[in-house]
Design a protein around this motif. Structure first.
Motif, PDB file in Angstrom:
ATOM      1  N   PRO A  14       0.812  -1.227   0.000  1.00 24.78           N
ATOM      2  CA  PRO A  14       0.000   0.000   0.000  1.00 24.78           C
ATOM      3  C   PRO A  14       0.845   1.276   0.000  1.00 24.78           C
ATOM      4  N   GLU A  15       2.043   1.189   0.532  1.00 25.64           N
ATOM      5  CA  GLU A  15       2.924   2.353   0.593  1.00 25.64           C
ATOM      6  C   GLU A  15       3.337   2.851  -0.790  1.00 25.64           C
ATOM      7  N   VAL A  16       3.297   1.971  -1.791  1.00 34.54           N
ATOM      8  CA  VAL A  16       3.678   2.384  -3.145  1.00 34.54           C
ATOM      9  C   VAL A  16       2.695   3.433  -3.656  1.00 34.54           C
ATOM     10  N   LEU A  17       1.412   3.134  -3.581  1.00 34.65           N
ATOM     11  CA  LEU A  17       0.405   4.096  -4.029  1.00 34.65           C
ATOM     12  C   LEU A  17       0.444   5.359  -3.178  1.00 34.65           C
ATOM     13  N   GLU A  18       0.617   5.201  -1.881  1.00 28.16           N
ATOM     14  CA  GLU A  18       0.698   6.363  -0.991  1.00 28.16           C
ATOM     15  C   GLU A  18       1.872   7.258  -1.378  1.00 28.16           C
ATOM     16  N   ALA A  19       2.998   6.656  -1.719  1.00 32.32           N
ATOM     17  CA  ALA A  19       4.177   7.441  -2.103  1.00 32.32           C
ATOM     18  C   ALA A  19       3.953   8.133  -3.447  1.00 32.32           C
ATOM     19  N   ILE A  20       3.377   7.417  -4.396  1.00 39.27           N
ATOM     20  CA  ILE A  20       3.163   7.990  -5.722  1.00 39.27           C
ATOM     21  C   ILE A  20       2.171   9.145  -5.661  1.00 39.27           C
ATOM     22  N   LEU A  21       1.083   8.979  -4.928  1.00 37.77           N
ATOM     23  CA  LEU A  21       0.071  10.025  -4.866  1.00 37.77           C
ATOM     24  C   LEU A  21       0.351  11.065  -3.787  1.00 37.77           C
ATOM     25  N   GLY A  22       0.979  10.647  -2.689  1.00 41.53           N
ATOM     26  CA  GLY A  22       1.191  11.563  -1.583  1.00 41.53           C
ATOM     27  C   GLY A  22       2.435  12.415  -1.689  1.00 41.53           C
ATOM     28  N   ALA A  23       3.475  11.901  -2.322  1.00 41.49           N
ATOM     29  CA  ALA A  23       4.745  12.624  -2.372  1.00 41.49           C
ATOM     30  C   ALA A  23       4.847  13.566  -3.572  1.00 41.49           C
ATOM     31  N   ASN A  24       3.987  13.382  -4.552  1.00 38.23           N
ATOM     32  CA  ASN A  24       4.052  14.212  -5.746  1.00 38.23           C
ATOM     33  C   ASN A  24       3.085  15.387  -5.603  1.00 38.23           C
ATOM     34  N   PRO A  25       3.590  16.618  -5.664  1.00 37.59           N
ATOM     35  CA  PRO A  25       2.718  17.780  -5.461  1.00 37.59           C
ATOM     36  C   PRO A  25       1.650  17.957  -6.543  1.00 37.59           C
ATOM     37  N   TYR A  26       1.798  17.296  -7.687  1.00 41.31           N
ATOM     38  CA  TYR A  26       0.834  17.435  -8.778  1.00 41.31           C
ATOM     39  C   TYR A  26      -0.181  16.297  -8.817  1.00 41.31           C
ATOM     40  N   ALA A  27       0.001  15.285  -8.015  1.00 39.11           N
ATOM     41  CA  ALA A  27      -0.895  14.132  -8.032  1.00 39.11           C
ATOM     42  C   ALA A  27      -2.300  14.498  -7.567  1.00 39.11           C
ATOM     43  N   SER A  28      -2.417  15.386  -6.596  1.00 42.32           N
ATOM     44  CA  SER A  28      -3.753  15.738  -6.103  1.00 42.32           C
ATOM     45  C   SER A  28      -4.580  16.404  -7.191  1.00 42.32           C
ATOM     46  N   GLY A  29      -3.959  17.189  -8.052  1.00 41.27           N
ATOM     47  CA  GLY A  29      -4.676  17.816  -9.158  1.00 41.27           C
ATOM     48  C   GLY A  29      -5.181  16.791 -10.159  1.00 41.27           C
ATOM     49  N   ILE A  30      -4.364  15.786 -10.431  1.00 39.82           N
ATOM     50  CA  ILE A  30      -4.768  14.708 -11.335  1.00 39.82           C
ATOM     51  C   ILE A  30      -5.932  13.942 -10.711  1.00 39.82           C
ATOM     52  N   LEU A  31      -5.842  13.650  -9.422  1.00 36.82           N
ATOM     53  CA  LEU A  31      -6.898  12.916  -8.719  1.00 36.82           C
ATOM     54  C   LEU A  31      -8.211  13.710  -8.724  1.00 36.82           C
ATOM     55  N   LYS A  32      -8.142  15.001  -8.448  1.00 38.71           N
ATOM     56  CA  LYS A  32      -9.344  15.843  -8.438  1.00 38.71           C
ATOM     57  C   LYS A  32      -9.991  15.882  -9.821  1.00 38.71           C
ATOM     58  N   ARG A  33      -9.168  16.021 -10.850  1.00 40.42           N
ATOM     59  CA  ARG A  33      -9.702  16.060 -12.220  1.00 40.42           C
ATOM     60  C   ARG A  33     -10.362  14.739 -12.582  1.00 40.42           C
ATOM     61  N   PHE A  34      -9.719  13.636 -12.213  1.00 37.68           N
ATOM     62  CA  PHE A  34     -10.284  12.307 -12.480  1.00 37.68           C
ATOM     63  C   PHE A  34     -11.641  12.161 -11.802  1.00 37.68           C
ATOM     64  N   LYS A  35     -11.712  12.524 -10.527  1.00 39.65           N
ATOM     65  CA  LYS A  35     -12.978  12.420  -9.784  1.00 39.65           C
ATOM     66  C   LYS A  35     -14.065  13.286 -10.405  1.00 39.65           C
ATOM     67  N   SER A  36     -13.705  14.490 -10.790  1.00 45.21           N
ATOM     68  CA  SER A  36     -14.668  15.411 -11.381  1.00 45.21           C
ATOM     69  C   SER A  36     -15.217  14.864 -12.697  1.00 45.21           C
ATOM     70  N   LEU A  37     -14.333  14.354 -13.535  1.00 41.69           N
ATOM     71  CA  LEU A  37     -14.776  13.812 -14.820  1.00 41.69           C
ATOM     72  C   LEU A  37     -15.582  12.533 -14.633  1.00 41.69           C
ATOM     73  N   ALA A  38     -15.205  11.712 -13.664  1.00 41.39           N
ATOM     74  CA  ALA A  38     -15.974  10.484 -13.384  1.00 41.39           C
ATOM     75  C   ALA A  38     -17.371  10.846 -12.885  1.00 41.39           C
ATOM     76  N   SER A  39     -17.469  11.852 -12.037  1.00 34.27           N
ATOM     77  CA  SER A  39     -18.779  12.294 -11.535  1.00 34.27           C
ATOM     78  C   SER A  39     -19.638  12.837 -12.671  1.00 34.27           C
ATOM     79  N   ALA A  40     -19.034  13.622 -13.541  1.00 34.95           N
ATOM     80  CA  ALA A  40     -19.767  14.189 -14.669  1.00 34.95           C
ATOM     81  C   ALA A  40     -20.271  13.077 -15.590  1.00 34.95           C
ATOM     82  N   LEU A  41     -19.463  12.065 -15.788  1.00 32.47           N
ATOM     83  CA  LEU A  41     -19.873  10.936 -16.626  1.00 32.47           C
ATOM     84  C   LEU A  41     -21.021  10.177 -15.983  1.00 32.47           C
TER      85      LEU A  41
END
Length: 108
Positions: A77-104
């Protein structure tokens, strides 16, 4: 190991195992990695949680998705946490993904 020795080791060893070394600025690296690594690991981990399996009926795109799932299925589980948590741009990608999934979802 010094930074220059590590860079030399990467540039000399990695191509021998079939990996391309890309020299880039840290900020550019993080932007690209958020998309390439962050999004891939996020989606593949969600598909792991869905417990999708190969079926008799399939498509090339489903096979490609399942290949990504198999690449992350046994990651700690630490792999995903490191990839998403340590990268300052990952939260923007995650937010965009969630927004587009909700719109769909709203369209269906």
């Amino acid at each position: 190991m010094s930074r220059s020795r590590a860079a030399f080791a990467c540039r000399s060893v990695l191509p021998k195992v079939g990996l391309e070394v890309i020299v880039t600025a840290p900020d550019e690296h993080d932007r690209d990695a958020a998309q390439a690594q962050g999004l891939t690991h996020l989606i593949a981990n969600l598909l792991v949680k869905m417990d999708l399996r190969q079926t008799r009926m399939t498509t090339r795109s489903f096979e490609a998705m399942m290949s990504a799932v198999e690449m992350v299925r046994h990651d700690a589980p630490e792999v995903l946490e490191a990839i998403l948590g340590a990268n300052p741009y990952a939260s923007g990608i995650l937010k965009r993904f969630k927004s587009l999934a909700s719109a769909l979802e709203e369209r269906t």
